[in-house]
Design a protein around this motif. Structure first.
Motif, short mmCIF file in Angstrom:
data_model
loop_
_atom_site.label_atom_id
_atom_site.label_comp_id
_atom_site.label_asym_id
_atom_site.label_seq_id
_atom_site.Cartn_x
_atom_site.Cartn_y
_atom_site.Cartn_z
N CYS A 6 -4.27 14.73 -15.09
CA CYS A 6 -4.21 14.24 -16.47
C CYS A 6 -4.90 12.89 -16.67
N ALA A 15 3.38 19.74 -17.77
CA ALA A 15 4.40 18.70 -17.94
C ALA A 15 4.20 17.87 -19.21
N CYS A 42 -2.81 19.47 -16.89
CA CYS A 42 -1.64 19.47 -16.00
C CYS A 42 -1.33 20.89 -15.49
N PRO A 43 -1.36 21.07 -14.16
CA PRO A 43 -1.11 22.41 -13.62
C PRO A 43 0.34 22.88 -13.79
N VAL A 44 1.25 21.96 -14.10
CA VAL A 44 2.65 22.36 -14.28
C VAL A 44 3.12 22.20 -15.74
FE1 F3S Z 1 -0.13 14.58 -14.70
FE2 F3S Z 1 2.25 14.85 -13.64
FE3 F3S Z 1 0.92 16.89 -14.48
S1 F3S Z 1 0.68 13.53 -12.94
S2 F3S Z 1 -1.21 16.42 -14.15
S3 F3S Z 1 1.70 15.19 -15.73
S4 F3S Z 1 2.18 16.85 -12.68
#
Ligand code: F3S
Length: 106
Positions: free
Chosen positions: A16, A53, A49-51
């Motif tokens: 991100c 978030a 963001c792969p999760v």
């Molecule tokens: Fe950023 Fe946390 Fe996702 S650092 S890429 S929000 S896992």
């Protein structure tokens, strides 16, 4: 503003931070947060963001409302991060875990 949610905890993939045009990410030991005073709501970080978030403030689920205040509070304490780096070593083991707030390190 946009808000970093529970999923980031113990992962910290940091994809991100590279795309943020205003460098609004702040780095803690095992999570990032967004400084609400800097975020311009461009939303470019969301798909990075792969999760998944990161969400817009109005899209924060009821169960995670405390993360709005938590991002604001921790953003004042933690240093800026502007370059992507290696995720935490066991990030992949934690990426599917739910309710990781008790794992947050300050
Ligand atoms: Fe950023 Fe946390 Fe996702 S650092 S890429 S929000 S896992």
């Amino acid at each position: 503003t946009h808000v970093v949610l529970d999923s980031c905890i113990r992962c910290k993939y940091t994809d991100c931070v590279d795309v943020c045009p205003v460098d609004c990410f702040r780095e803690g030991p095992n999570m990032l947060v967004i400084d609400p005073d800097e975020c311009i709501d461009c939303a470019v970080c969301i798909p990075e963001c792969p999760v998944e978030a990161i969400v817009a403030e109005e899209d924060v689920p009821k169960s995670q409302q405390q993360f709005i205040e938590l991002n604001a509070e921790l953003a004042k304490e933690w240093p800026s991060i502007t370059r992507t780096k290696e995720p935490l070593p066991d990030a992949d083991d934690w990426k599917d875990a739910k309710s990781k707030l008790d794992q947050l390190q300050r």
